[in-house]
Motif scaffolding. Structure first.
Motif, short mmCIF file in Angstrom:
data_model
loop_
_atom_site.label_atom_id
_atom_site.label_comp_id
_atom_site.label_asym_id
_atom_site.label_seq_id
_atom_site.Cartn_x
_atom_site.Cartn_y
_atom_site.Cartn_z
N UNK A 250 14.24 36.12 30.96
CA UNK A 250 13.25 35.30 30.27
C UNK A 250 12.12 34.89 31.21
N UNK A 251 12.44 34.62 32.47
CA UNK A 251 11.39 34.33 33.45
C UNK A 251 10.51 35.56 33.64
N UNK A 252 11.12 36.70 33.71
CA UNK A 252 10.36 37.94 33.88
C UNK A 252 9.38 38.15 32.72
N UNK A 253 9.82 37.84 31.50
CA UNK A 253 8.92 37.97 30.36
C UNK A 253 7.77 36.97 30.45
N UNK A 254 8.06 35.75 30.90
CA UNK A 254 7.00 34.75 31.07
C UNK A 254 5.98 35.20 32.10
N UNK A 255 6.46 35.81 33.18
CA UNK A 255 5.55 36.34 34.20
C UNK A 255 4.65 37.41 33.59
#
Length: 278
Positions: A250-255
């Motif tokens: 999910x952090x990767x998608x936010x990035x």
């Protein structure tokens, strides 16, 4: 501390929460070892702050001070993330126990600005409790993040600052928690209305979309220059019918969403400067 450039995007990860069971979601990080590994993975991916709920040996939500303190210490030892403890706990935790969360000495704490219907339950935050928690955060030199579940709570923040002054560090950071059944909807229109209600003292803000509102809220927040909170506390699917594998996903998608609007992940040092956390 240096000025944080506008292209820097604060990504907060909320990895666990208090609602989802370990049995229903085995990939949810509920042990200290799992939480520390999650924090390390999310920091490497682009998160700068972690919003923490802890679980006991049976994977149930707890506000046990020993576990809270051990968690804060372990996260500080293993990462450079800003450690923010939830003072909300679960909707069933008594107000007295929630005040004692600050005894664990986190960098930051959540501070919800009013009572909210929360599905079939009530998330209780009466005004005297809000005031006591706020003053305690000032005394303990812990930076609060003001959680706003509805527009009236944005107005309550005006009242709180007028009565007690600025938080420790002098910065005012808010997070719009949107899409909770009983709170404000997770829409761009609701976010714009909320932003119009914020006091002038607010120096930064983020937004969280619960469940299927995750992407609409994230895109609306980015379009208005805000920051993001993501994590398995808030959503358990990465796309329709596809379970989230990890919080780092999910952090990767936010990035990736940030990169689309020419924002890059904020470093932990920049996040500390933004919030005036030493």
């Amino acid at each position: 501390m240096s000025v944080v450039p506008p292209e820097a995007l604060l990504i907060t990860v909320a990895p666990t929460g208090a609602e989802t069971s370990k049995a229903g979601c085995p990939q949810l990080p509920t042990t200290l070892e799992e939480l520390v590994q999650t924090a390390k993975d999310c920091e490497a991916t682009g998160a700068a702050m972690i919003h923490v709920h802890v679980r006991d040996a049976d994977h149930k939500p707890t506000l046990d001070l020993g576990l809270l303190t051990a968690t804060v210490e372990a996260l500080h030892e293993s990462t450079d993330l800003i450690v923010q403890l939830s003072t909300g706990g679960s909707v069933h935790d008594p107000l007295e126990a929630r005040l004692k969360v600050l005894d664990a000495q986190p960098d930051s704490c959540s501070l919800t600005m009013g009572t909210t219907n929360f599905g079939d339950d009530v998330f209780l935050n009466p005004w005297p409790f809000v005031c006591e928690l706020y003053q305690l955060s000032q005394e303990r030199q812990i930076v609060p993040e003001f959680e706003l579940f509805d527009l009236g709570q944005a107005h309550a923040l005006v009242r709180l600052i007028d009565k007690f002054g600025l938080p420790f560090g002098g910065r005012v950071h808010c997070d719009f928690v949107m899409g909770v059944p009983g709170g404000m909807p997770g829409t761009a229109d609701a976010l714009v209305a909320g932003l119009a209600t914020l006091p002038s003292e607010v120096t930064s803000w983020s937004a969280t979309g619960i469940g299927r509102t995750t992407l609409p809220v994230a895109l609306a927040a980015l379009s208005k220059g805000g920051h993001l909170r993501v994590g398995m506390e808030d959503v358990l699917t990465i796309s329709r019918g596809v379970p989230v594998e990890s919080n780092a996903q999910l952090v990767e998608r936010a990035v990736a969403l940030g990169e689309m609007v020419q924002r890059r992940p904020m470093s932990t040092a920049e996040a500390r400067s933004l919030l005036q956390i030493g």
